[in-house]
Design a protein around this motif. Structure first.
Motif, PDB file in Angstrom:
ATOM      1  N   VAL A  71       0.835  -1.203   0.000  1.00 24.68           N
ATOM      2  CA  VAL A  71       0.000   0.000   0.000  1.00 24.68           C
ATOM      3  C   VAL A  71       0.870   1.253   0.000  1.00 24.68           C
ATOM      4  O   VAL A  71       0.595   2.214  -0.744  1.00 24.68           O
ATOM      5  CB  VAL A  71      -0.963  -0.004   1.212  1.00 24.68           C
ATOM      6  N   ASP A  72       1.938   1.250   0.780  1.00 23.61           N
ATOM      7  CA  ASP A  72       2.850   2.394   0.830  1.00 23.61           C
ATOM      8  C   ASP A  72       3.495   2.636  -0.529  1.00 23.61           C
ATOM      9  O   ASP A  72       3.583   3.773  -0.985  1.00 23.61           O
ATOM     10  CB  ASP A  72       3.918   2.156   1.895  1.00 23.61           C
ATOM     11  N   VAL A  74       2.359   1.769  -3.521  1.00 22.08           N
ATOM     12  CA  VAL A  74       1.343   2.242  -4.474  1.00 22.08           C
ATOM     13  C   VAL A  74       1.036   3.713  -4.227  1.00 22.08           C
ATOM     14  O   VAL A  74       0.981   4.512  -5.177  1.00 22.08           O
ATOM     15  CB  VAL A  74       0.066   1.371  -4.377  1.00 22.08           C
ATOM     16  N   LEU A  75       0.834   4.084  -2.979  1.00 21.28           N
ATOM     17  CA  LEU A  75       0.539   5.480  -2.670  1.00 21.28           C
ATOM     18  C   LEU A  75       1.723   6.386  -2.991  1.00 21.28           C
ATOM     19  O   LEU A  75       1.540   7.503  -3.491  1.00 21.28           O
ATOM     20  CB  LEU A  75       0.147   5.624  -1.199  1.00 21.28           C
ATOM     21  N   ALA A  78       1.745   6.894  -6.717  1.00 23.98           N
ATOM     22  CA  ALA A  78       0.622   7.736  -7.139  1.00 23.98           C
ATOM     23  C   ALA A  78       0.894   9.200  -6.809  1.00 23.98           C
ATOM     24  O   ALA A  78       0.688  10.092  -7.645  1.00 23.98           O
ATOM     25  CB  ALA A  78      -0.664   7.271  -6.467  1.00 23.98           C
ATOM     26  N   ILE A  79       1.401   9.460  -5.627  1.00 27.23           N
ATOM     27  CA  ILE A  79       1.685  10.843  -5.231  1.00 27.23           C
ATOM     28  C   ILE A  79       2.849  11.402  -6.038  1.00 27.23           C
ATOM     29  O   ILE A  79       2.827  12.569  -6.460  1.00 27.23           O
ATOM     30  CB  ILE A  79       1.958  10.921  -3.715  1.00 27.23           C
TER      31      ILE A  79
END
Length: 87
Positions: A71-72, A74-75, A78-79
């Motif tokens: 999750v980290d 992917v985020l 994305a950011i």
């Protein structure tokens, strides 16, 4: 409270600090006795149960760590792409 009850001589007087301190040994002894009695009532798990639940906890910790890593990542990507779009 009515004034009559406040001035009642039969009412117990509040204890002072010194009297409270004098009661500590008796209170502590009572607490320790109750604690020992309660510990005799405890049903303790056997070695096999402890090993299996420990293994489950360790596996669960690693599973959550892997999930949060994904999750980290992917985020973060994305950011980063949003920030790069505005440069």
């Amino acid at each position: 409270m009515p004034a009559k009850e406040l001035n009642d001589s039969k009412a117990p007087e509040p204890k002072g600090w010194l009297e409270s301190v004098k009661e500590w040994p008796a209170i502590t002894k009572s607490y320790v006795g109750e604690l020992q009695l309660e510990m005799k009532r405890v049903t303790w798990p056997n070695r096999k149960q402890v090993e299996s639940t420990t293994a489950i906890v360790i596996l669960t910790v690693f599973a959550f760590a892997a999930y949060f890593k994904v999750v980290d990542s992917v985020l973060f990507q994305a950011i980063s792409s949003v920030q790069n779009a505005f440069k």
